[in-house]
Design a protein around this motif. Structure first.
Motif, PDB file in Angstrom:
ATOM      1  N   GLN A 111       0.822  -1.212   0.000  1.00  0.00           N
ATOM      2  CA  GLN A 111       0.000   0.000   0.000  1.00  0.00           C
ATOM      3  C   GLN A 111       0.857   1.264   0.000  1.00  0.00           C
ATOM      4  O   GLN A 111       0.506   2.269  -0.623  1.00  0.00           O
ATOM      5  CB  GLN A 111      -0.923  -0.004   1.219  1.00  0.00           C
ATOM      6  CG  GLN A 111      -2.056  -0.999   1.148  1.00  0.00           C
ATOM      7  CD  GLN A 111      -2.925  -0.993   2.400  1.00  0.00           C
ATOM      8  OE1 GLN A 111      -2.582  -0.352   3.397  1.00  0.00           O
ATOM      9  NE2 GLN A 111      -4.034  -1.703   2.358  1.00  0.00           N
ATOM     10  N   THR A 112       1.977   1.212   0.705  1.00  0.00           N
ATOM     11  CA  THR A 112       2.853   2.380   0.820  1.00  0.00           C
ATOM     12  C   THR A 112       3.686   2.587  -0.444  1.00  0.00           C
ATOM     13  O   THR A 112       4.127   3.709  -0.724  1.00  0.00           O
ATOM     14  CB  THR A 112       3.787   2.214   2.039  1.00  0.00           C
ATOM     15  OG1 THR A 112       2.992   1.917   3.188  1.00  0.00           O
ATOM     16  CG2 THR A 112       4.601   3.470   2.303  1.00  0.00           C
ATOM     17  N   GLY A 113       3.892   1.537  -1.202  1.00  0.00           N
ATOM     18  CA  GLY A 113       4.781   1.575  -2.367  1.00  0.00           C
ATOM     19  C   GLY A 113       4.619   2.777  -3.287  1.00  0.00           C
ATOM     20  O   GLY A 113       5.615   3.426  -3.638  1.00  0.00           O
ATOM     21  N   PRO A 114       3.391   3.124  -3.712  1.00  0.00           N
ATOM     22  CA  PRO A 114       3.237   4.246  -4.658  1.00  0.00           C
ATOM     23  C   PRO A 114       3.734   5.589  -4.129  1.00  0.00           C
ATOM     24  O   PRO A 114       3.934   6.527  -4.901  1.00  0.00           O
ATOM     25  CB  PRO A 114       1.720   4.284  -4.895  1.00  0.00           C
ATOM     26  CG  PRO A 114       1.256   2.894  -4.647  1.00  0.00           C
ATOM     27  CD  PRO A 114       2.123   2.396  -3.521  1.00  0.00           C
ATOM     28  N   GLU A 115       3.956   5.709  -2.816  1.00  0.00           N
ATOM     29  CA  GLU A 115       4.378   6.988  -2.240  1.00  0.00           C
ATOM     30  C   GLU A 115       5.892   7.151  -2.145  1.00  0.00           C
ATOM     31  O   GLU A 115       6.367   8.270  -1.928  1.00  0.00           O
ATOM     32  CB  GLU A 115       3.784   7.130  -0.826  1.00  0.00           C
ATOM     33  CG  GLU A 115       2.265   7.002  -0.770  1.00  0.00           C
ATOM     34  CD  GLU A 115       1.752   6.894   0.654  1.00  0.00           C
ATOM     35  OE1 GLU A 115       2.568   7.089   1.586  1.00  0.00           O
ATOM     36  OE2 GLU A 115       0.557   6.615   0.835  1.00  0.00           O
ATOM     37  N   VAL A 116       6.641   6.058  -2.312  1.00  0.00           N
ATOM     38  CA  VAL A 116       8.069   6.121  -1.978  1.00  0.00           C
ATOM     39  C   VAL A 116       8.897   6.926  -2.982  1.00  0.00           C
ATOM     40  O   VAL A 116      10.027   7.308  -2.673  1.00  0.00           O
ATOM     41  CB  VAL A 116       8.683   4.712  -1.811  1.00  0.00           C
ATOM     42  CG1 VAL A 116       7.982   3.963  -0.697  1.00  0.00           C
ATOM     43  CG2 VAL A 116       8.643   3.926  -3.116  1.00  0.00           C
ATOM     44  N   TYR A 117       8.357   7.185  -4.163  1.00  0.00           N
ATOM     45  CA  TYR A 117       9.107   7.937  -5.165  1.00  0.00           C
ATOM     46  C   TYR A 117       8.822   9.439  -5.115  1.00  0.00           C
ATOM     47  O   TYR A 117       9.408  10.206  -5.889  1.00  0.00           O
ATOM     48  CB  TYR A 117       8.812   7.403  -6.567  1.00  0.00           C
ATOM     49  CG  TYR A 117       9.717   6.251  -6.958  1.00  0.00           C
ATOM     50  CD1 TYR A 117      10.895   6.471  -7.674  1.00  0.00           C
ATOM     51  CD2 TYR A 117       9.404   4.948  -6.590  1.00  0.00           C
ATOM     52  CE1 TYR A 117      11.731   5.424  -8.014  1.00  0.00           C
ATOM     53  CE2 TYR A 117      10.236   3.890  -6.929  1.00  0.00           C
ATOM     54  CZ  TYR A 117      11.398   4.137  -7.644  1.00  0.00           C
ATOM     55  OH  TYR A 117      12.240   3.095  -7.975  1.00  0.00           O
ATOM     56  N   CYS A 139      12.911  13.117 -14.177  1.00  0.00           N
ATOM     57  CA  CYS A 139      12.857  12.080 -15.215  1.00  0.00           C
ATOM     58  C   CYS A 139      12.215  10.790 -14.698  1.00  0.00           C
ATOM     59  O   CYS A 139      11.845   9.916 -15.497  1.00  0.00           O
ATOM     60  CB  CYS A 139      14.253  11.794 -15.763  1.00  0.00           C
ATOM     61  SG  CYS A 139      15.426  11.154 -14.529  1.00  0.00           S
ATOM     62  N   LEU A 140      12.067  10.663 -13.372  1.00  0.00           N
ATOM     63  CA  LEU A 140      11.461   9.470 -12.788  1.00  0.00           C
ATOM     64  C   LEU A 140       9.976   9.664 -12.486  1.00  0.00           C
ATOM     65  O   LEU A 140       9.317   8.743 -11.993  1.00  0.00           O
ATOM     66  CB  LEU A 140      12.181   9.089 -11.489  1.00  0.00           C
ATOM     67  CG  LEU A 140      13.649   8.679 -11.611  1.00  0.00           C
ATOM     68  CD1 LEU A 140      14.261   8.493 -10.231  1.00  0.00           C
ATOM     69  CD2 LEU A 140      13.789   7.407 -12.439  1.00  0.00           C
ATOM     70  N   ALA A 141       9.451  10.849 -12.768  1.00  0.00           N
ATOM     71  CA  ALA A 141       8.062  11.156 -12.410  1.00  0.00           C
ATOM     72  C   ALA A 141       7.083  10.372 -13.282  1.00  0.00           C
ATOM     73  O   ALA A 141       7.265  10.237 -14.494  1.00  0.00           O
ATOM     74  CB  ALA A 141       7.809  12.652 -12.547  1.00  0.00           C
ATOM     75  N   MET A 142       6.070   9.815 -12.651  1.00  0.00           N
ATOM     76  CA  MET A 142       4.967   9.154 -13.340  1.00  0.00           C
ATOM     77  C   MET A 142       3.874   8.905 -12.296  1.00  0.00           C
ATOM     78  O   MET A 142       4.111   9.025 -11.096  1.00  0.00           O
ATOM     79  CB  MET A 142       5.396   7.825 -13.976  1.00  0.00           C
ATOM     80  CG  MET A 142       5.838   6.767 -12.990  1.00  0.00           C
ATOM     81  SD  MET A 142       6.008   5.121 -13.732  1.00  0.00           S
ATOM     82  CE  MET A 142       4.272   4.626 -13.818  1.00  0.00           C
ATOM     83  N   ASP A 143       2.673   8.609 -12.773  1.00  0.00           N
ATOM     84  CA  ASP A 143       1.609   8.212 -11.859  1.00  0.00           C
ATOM     85  C   ASP A 143       1.928   6.809 -11.349  1.00  0.00           C
ATOM     86  O   ASP A 143       1.910   5.843 -12.122  1.00  0.00           O
ATOM     87  CB  ASP A 143       0.255   8.218 -12.568  1.00  0.00           C
ATOM     88  CG  ASP A 143      -0.190   9.628 -12.926  1.00  0.00           C
ATOM     89  OD1 ASP A 143       0.234  10.574 -12.233  1.00  0.00           O
ATOM     90  OD2 ASP A 143      -0.951   9.769 -13.904  1.00  0.00           O
ATOM     91  N   SER A 144       2.248   6.704 -10.070  1.00  0.00           N
ATOM     92  CA  SER A 144       2.680   5.425  -9.516  1.00  0.00           C
ATOM     93  C   SER A 144       1.558   4.397  -9.563  1.00  0.00           C
ATOM     94  O   SER A 144       0.393   4.699  -9.272  1.00  0.00           O
ATOM     95  CB  SER A 144       3.151   5.605  -8.070  1.00  0.00           C
ATOM     96  OG  SER A 144       4.367   6.311  -8.030  1.00  0.00           O
TER      97      SER A 144
END
Length: 214
Positions: free
Chosen positions: A73-79, A88-93
């Motif tokens: 659940q936390t994964g999408p927030e770590v970036y 350059c790493l930005a995207m909708d997780s």
């Protein structure tokens, strides 16, 4: 049909190996380092892993015991923090998923796999939980078209340790420490032994041994 599937796999994923590397996109240097620099970075990772080892959930025997579902659940927030520094790493997780056949993946030697047909990061949940958060971050690096395993390790660990979440931070420092110790021990065993003796806490040793046993 198999030929078309292979072509689609090449178009959707293998082509990423011909794109600019993360080092080129970010402007970072991937030069070789000296043994002294390697030892210094290894010591830094050991210090931080030791500092965080007591801040993560553990069971009665002292083993890392973070809830797997919470990790996913936390994964999408770590970036979020990392993408501010490296747009350059930005995207909708997209949330990573546990692999149903995780035991089989262990037999094959995979802790995770990026599936290009759906853009999903899939993670082996049969592996020790202590490295699960860092593995999630690694597979999410592939979603951001960081193709090579070495660069995905770097980006995933960097995302984990800068996430602000102690569970991800500890896992990131521990995974980085595994990589660094594997590089340091063959070239300077004395420095490696000194770092282990000085910084490896009982909790860290428990997680380290669990990973070695796996």
């Amino acid at each position: 049909a198999w030929l078309w599937l292979w072509c689609a796999f090449c178009w959707m994923w293998r082509a990423a190996y011909y794109a600019d590397t993360f080092a080129r996109r970010s402007g970072l240097s991937d030069r070789a380092c000296s043994v002294e620099e390697l030892a210094a970075v290894t010591r830094y990772f050991a210090q931080n892993a030791a500092r965080l080892a007591g801040q993560v959930p553990r069971d009665g025997e002292g083993h890392f015991a973070a809830d797997r579902e919470t990790v996913f659940q936390t994964g999408p927030e770590v970036y979020e923090n990392l993408t501010r520094e490296f747009p350059c790493l930005a995207m909708d997780s997209v949330r990573a998923k546990p692999i149903f056949f995780s035991r089989l993946q262990s037999r094959l030697g995979f802790t995770g796999v990026y599936f290009p047909f759906t853009g999903e990061a899939n993670v082996n949940v049969d592996a020790p939980v202590c490295l699960l958060p860092a593995t999630v971050a690694h597979e999410m690096a592939h979603q951001r078209m960081v193709a090579s395993e070495q660069e995905a390790n770097f980006v995933g660990i960097l995302a984990a340790v800068t996430s602000g979440d102690p569970v991800y931070q500890y896992s990131g420092y521990l995974m980085g420490l595994v990589q660094l110790c594997n590089a340091l021990a063959p070239v300077d065993r004395e420095a490696w032994n000194a770092i282990v003796q000085q910084y490896f806490t009982q909790e860290m040793a428990s997680d380290w041994n669990a990973n070695n046993a796996y």
